[in-house]
Design an enzyme around this catalytic site. Structure first.
Site, PDB file in Angstrom:
ATOM      1  N   GLY A  89       0.452  -0.613   5.090  1.00 23.29           N
ATOM      2  CA  GLY A  89      -0.516  -1.517   5.696  1.00 23.29           C
ATOM      3  C   GLY A  89      -1.752  -0.796   6.208  1.00 23.29           C
ATOM      4  O   GLY A  89      -2.760  -1.417   6.538  1.00 23.29           O
ATOM      5  N   ARG A  90      -1.650   0.515   6.314  1.00 27.52           N
ATOM      6  CA  ARG A  90      -2.812   1.242   6.849  1.00 27.52           C
ATOM      7  C   ARG A  90      -2.873   2.662   6.321  1.00 27.52           C
ATOM      8  O   ARG A  90      -3.473   3.540   6.923  1.00 27.52           O
ATOM      9  CB  ARG A  90      -2.759   1.261   8.357  1.00 27.52           C
ATOM     10  CG  ARG A  90      -1.428   1.778   8.866  1.00 27.52           C
ATOM     11  CD  ARG A  90      -1.523   2.080  10.280  1.00 27.52           C
ATOM     12  NE  ARG A  90      -0.217   2.333  10.845  1.00 27.52           N
ATOM     13  CZ  ARG A  90      -0.051   2.820  12.036  1.00 27.52           C
ATOM     14  NH1 ARG A  90      -1.095   3.097  12.773  1.00 27.52           N
ATOM     15  NH2 ARG A  90       1.144   3.026  12.502  1.00 27.52           N
ATOM     16  N   LYS A 119      -3.780   8.088   6.691  1.00 28.49           N
ATOM     17  CA  LYS A 119      -3.102   7.080   7.510  1.00 28.49           C
ATOM     18  C   LYS A 119      -4.084   6.565   8.561  1.00 28.49           C
ATOM     19  O   LYS A 119      -4.515   7.336   9.425  1.00 28.49           O
ATOM     20  CB  LYS A 119      -1.867   7.709   8.165  1.00 28.49           C
ATOM     21  CG  LYS A 119      -0.972   6.698   8.849  1.00 28.49           C
ATOM     22  CD  LYS A 119       0.369   7.304   9.199  1.00 28.49           C
ATOM     23  CE  LYS A 119       1.228   6.332   9.990  1.00 28.49           C
ATOM     24  NZ  LYS A 119       2.523   6.912  10.365  1.00 28.49           N
ATOM     25  N   ASP A 131      -4.945  -4.222  11.568  1.00 25.69           N
ATOM     26  CA  ASP A 131      -6.329  -3.850  11.255  1.00 25.69           C
ATOM     27  C   ASP A 131      -6.426  -2.660  10.305  1.00 25.69           C
ATOM     28  O   ASP A 131      -7.523  -2.224   9.950  1.00 25.69           O
ATOM     29  CB  ASP A 131      -7.102  -3.552  12.554  1.00 25.69           C
ATOM     30  CG  ASP A 131      -6.450  -2.435  13.361  1.00 25.69           C
ATOM     31  OD1 ASP A 131      -5.467  -1.827  12.866  1.00 25.69           O
ATOM     32  OD2 ASP A 131      -6.916  -2.161  14.479  1.00 25.69           O
ATOM     33  N   GLY A 132      -5.269  -2.110   9.913  1.00 23.47           N
ATOM     34  CA  GLY A 132      -5.302  -0.987   8.975  1.00 23.47           C
ATOM     35  C   GLY A 132      -5.701   0.332   9.602  1.00 23.47           C
ATOM     36  O   GLY A 132      -5.889   1.321   8.904  1.00 23.47           O
ATOM     37  N   ARG A 182      -2.009  12.949   5.862  1.00 18.44           N
ATOM     38  CA  ARG A 182      -0.597  13.337   5.705  1.00 18.44           C
ATOM     39  C   ARG A 182      -0.354  13.922   4.320  1.00 18.44           C
ATOM     40  O   ARG A 182      -0.871  13.409   3.326  1.00 18.44           O
ATOM     41  CB  ARG A 182       0.277  12.104   5.909  1.00 18.44           C
ATOM     42  CG  ARG A 182       1.754  12.354   5.606  1.00 18.44           C
ATOM     43  CD  ARG A 182       2.646  11.308   6.208  1.00 18.44           C
ATOM     44  NE  ARG A 182       2.479  10.002   5.609  1.00 18.44           N
ATOM     45  CZ  ARG A 182       2.975   8.880   6.147  1.00 18.44           C
ATOM     46  NH1 ARG A 182       3.625   8.915   7.286  1.00 18.44           N
ATOM     47  NH2 ARG A 182       2.800   7.736   5.547  1.00 18.44           N
ATOM     48  N   ARG A 189      10.273   5.733  -0.277  1.00 18.06           N
ATOM     49  CA  ARG A 189      11.165   5.465   0.862  1.00 18.06           C
ATOM     50  C   ARG A 189      12.415   4.727   0.375  1.00 18.06           C
ATOM     51  O   ARG A 189      12.406   4.152  -0.713  1.00 18.06           O
ATOM     52  CB  ARG A 189      10.443   4.554   1.870  1.00 18.06           C
ATOM     53  CG  ARG A 189       9.111   5.098   2.324  1.00 18.06           C
ATOM     54  CD  ARG A 189       8.134   3.966   2.707  1.00 18.06           C
ATOM     55  NE  ARG A 189       6.778   4.483   2.889  1.00 18.06           N
ATOM     56  CZ  ARG A 189       6.206   4.732   4.067  1.00 18.06           C
ATOM     57  NH1 ARG A 189       6.838   4.454   5.166  1.00 18.06           N
ATOM     58  NH2 ARG A 189       4.990   5.223   4.138  1.00 18.06           N
ATOM     59  N   ASP A 260      12.406   1.598   5.947  1.00 20.32           N
ATOM     60  CA  ASP A 260      11.082   1.881   5.371  1.00 20.32           C
ATOM     61  C   ASP A 260      10.495   3.177   5.929  1.00 20.32           C
ATOM     62  O   ASP A 260       9.462   3.635   5.455  1.00 20.32           O
ATOM     63  CB  ASP A 260      10.116   0.717   5.621  1.00 20.32           C
ATOM     64  CG  ASP A 260      10.078   0.305   7.080  1.00 20.32           C
ATOM     65  OD1 ASP A 260      11.120  -0.105   7.597  1.00 20.32           O
ATOM     66  OD2 ASP A 260       9.011   0.423   7.705  1.00 20.32           O
ATOM     67  N   ASN A 261      11.137   3.751   6.929  1.00 23.11           N
ATOM     68  CA  ASN A 261      10.682   5.032   7.471  1.00 23.11           C
ATOM     69  C   ASN A 261      11.589   6.179   7.046  1.00 23.11           C
ATOM     70  O   ASN A 261      11.528   7.269   7.599  1.00 23.11           O
ATOM     71  CB  ASN A 261      10.610   4.980   8.997  1.00 23.11           C
ATOM     72  CG  ASN A 261       9.490   4.062   9.479  1.00 23.11           C
ATOM     73  OD1 ASN A 261       8.541   3.814   8.741  1.00 23.11           O
ATOM     74  ND2 ASN A 261       9.598   3.572  10.693  1.00 23.11           N
TER      75      ASN A 261
END
Ligand code: AMP
Ligand code: MG
Length: 503
Positions: A89-90, A119, A131-132, A182, A189, A260-261
């Site tokens: 999302g961001r 990121k 808001d990303g 990153r 994932r 998802d992490n």
């Protein structure tokens, strides 16, 4: 930096192409020379306007030659419930930067290429109501955590830089946006597999396509067939167990272990409200949004397995249940063996050659000894890191142990210490034994209060504390007398800090 675009070119349908939104007044807040060496990145090369061109490219203000710009789609189990569509999302990935042929190598850090992700680079099709962007404090925390874990030889994604800006963003109050650059050997994932299993987007074919890609890129010794799939999943179980054993031994709590992490490669990934323990507390919760303690420090081994079970479920169209279960059944033994290896090194417990039965007995005795020591730490409110560091000055033959200076319950400690002395036995070379302890028990860790102090200073326009802390954490085992205060336990305000998830 030179890019290849394997994910982008070979996995159409697994991402959306999206470009970063330019950001105002970008500037370097932090930079990791160690991470830069992995991909041969160089800052400070000025363009015709007199700007650092790499800064312009990584802030999203100028295009990066060879980049593709995409956000990956995935889903995941968040706090136990399934979210059918998450995605980046961001975070926007530029592609895979080829590894520098002579990188500084850390264990688990070998790779032929590193995904470069920005990121906080602006909204993507997966931003939902977000808001990303990322706020400075969370970008700095991810940067410090990645680089600190790498220096501790704990599998992790890396951080090349933090780029600050003056763009205001709203969370609980107004803050400023920043970007973490990153580096990851892969951004795949557990949630990628869950998405392509459960979403109906291409079904089994897509799942196999993703599996084959993952194996080809990251497990080239395995075949892209049923035998290879089975061996691959067994390896994922092993790598996850190894990661969690490292966290438990280092006293690190991730804080948001949603699927998802979870990196498919078993790297520490997606840092939010993480914490290194100060005072040892088995059920320590570092995440403000986790009042039940689902992701408490001591829950991590069980959650690792739970997450692997969710991954296994997503693989059932491709791998037989019996084979998945057989692989899952190796998790506990893998974790215990890895944990024992790390803790024996921390405490100086050597193991000589043994039969299988003797080894089993020894494991049981040592787990009990380690567990009792952790109990002593918890019962006496002792600092995890400093207590282990004290083994580096311990004269095991002496009745007085320096590790007991802050003990309140003396009989409990003495009882444990007697067993410990017996187990360690006679040492030929005490200096060498102590030096070995100091090479595995860090003096300096990323305590939450230290990160917080550095962040507050940055907010006040002073990044010198951040730079000092980062440099210190790249050498966690070395005595750095002029920076000794960084090994102090937290002041009152910094004890048991619980971080908010809003980042
Ligand atoms: P996280 O808690 O950071 O692992 O994020 C969970 C999901 O929320 C991921 O899909 C993120 O990309 C997304 N997300 C988190 N923060 C934002 C944000 N500020 N804007 C858009 N998406 C976000
Ligand atoms: Mg995440």
């Amino acid at each position: 930096m030179q890019f290849k675009q394997d994910y982008f070119e070979q996995l159409e349908g697994f991402y959306s192409q999206v470009y970063p939104l330019p950001i105002s007044q970008p500037h370097w807040l932090a930079w990791s020379d160690d991470a830069a060496k992995l991909i041969g990145a160089q800052r400070g090369q000025l363009n015709a306007q007199g700007d650092d061109e790499l800064l312009m490219q990584l802030s999203g203000n100028h295009p990066m030659p060879g980049a593709s710009y995409y956000a990956q789609v995935y889903s995941g189990h968040q706090f136990g419930g399934y979210s059918p569509r998450l995605g980046d999302g961001r975070s926007i990935i530029l592609g895979e930067a080829l590894a520098n042929p002579q990188p500084t190598s850390v264990p688990h850090g070998h790779a032929t290429a590193w995904d470069v992700a920005l990121k906080g680079a602006g909204p993507t099709p997966y931003s939902r109501s977000g808001d990303g962007r990322a706020v400075m404090r969370s970008a700095v925390r991810e940067f410090l955590a990645s680089e600190a874990l790498a220096a501790l030889s704990i599998p992790t994604t890396r951080a090349l830089a933090v780029i600050g800006s003056d763009l205001p963003v709203w969370r609980e109050s107004q803050e400023t946006a920043a970007i973490t650059v990153r580096l990851a050997k892969s951004h795949i994932r557990f949630g990628h597999f869950e998405y392509f299993c459960h979403s109906g987007q291409g079904g089994k074919d897509k799942l196999i396509q993703l599996l084959n890609f993952t194996i080809k890129q990251h497990y080239p010794h395995l075949s892209q067939d049923y035998q290879g799939y089975k061996a691959w999943f067994t390896q994922v179980v092993k790598d996850t167990a190894m990661l969690i054993a490292h966290w438990q031994a280092a006293g690190f709590a991730h804080g948001v272990l949603n699927t998802d992490n979870m990196s498919i490669l078993g790297d520490s990934f997606d840092f939010g409200p993480f914490a290194f323990l100060d005072t040892f507390k088995e059920d320590f919760i570092c995440n403000h949004s986790d009042p039940q303690g689902r992701y408490a420090f001591g829950q991590q081994p069980g959650i690792g397995l739970w997450n692997l079970q969710r991954l296994a479920q997503a693989l059932t169209p491709v791998i037989e249940s019996d084979d998945l279960v057989a692989a899952l059944n190796t998790y506990q033994a893998e974790l215990v063996q890895q944990y024992l290896l790390l803790m024996r090194a921390k405490m100086g417990l050597s193991v000589s050659e043994q039969t299988a039965v003797q080894a089993q007995e020894q494991d049981k005795t040592d787990l009990d000894l380690i567990g009792r020591f952790c109990h002593v730490l918890q019962h006496n409110l002792l600092d995890y890191t400093n207590s282990f560091r004290a083994f580096g000055q311990l004269d095991v033959t002496s009745g007085h142990a320096n590790i007991s200076d802050e003990i309140i319950d003396r009989p409990q400690f003495d009882d444990w210490y007697k067993s410990y002395q017996q187990r360690v036995g006679k040492l030929d070379d005490i200096d060498q034994w102590q030096a070995q302890r100091n090479s595995v028990n860090p003096k300096y860790i990323l305590r939450n209060y230290l990160a917080q102090e550095a962040i507050v200073a940055v907010e006040e326009g002073d990044k010198s504390k951040l730079l000092e802390l980062h440099t210190l954490l790249t050498q966690p085992y070395a005595e750095q007398p002029e920076l000794d205060h960084y090994a102090n336990r937290p002041p009152q305000w910094g004890q048991g800090l619980i971080m908010s998830c809003s980042s």
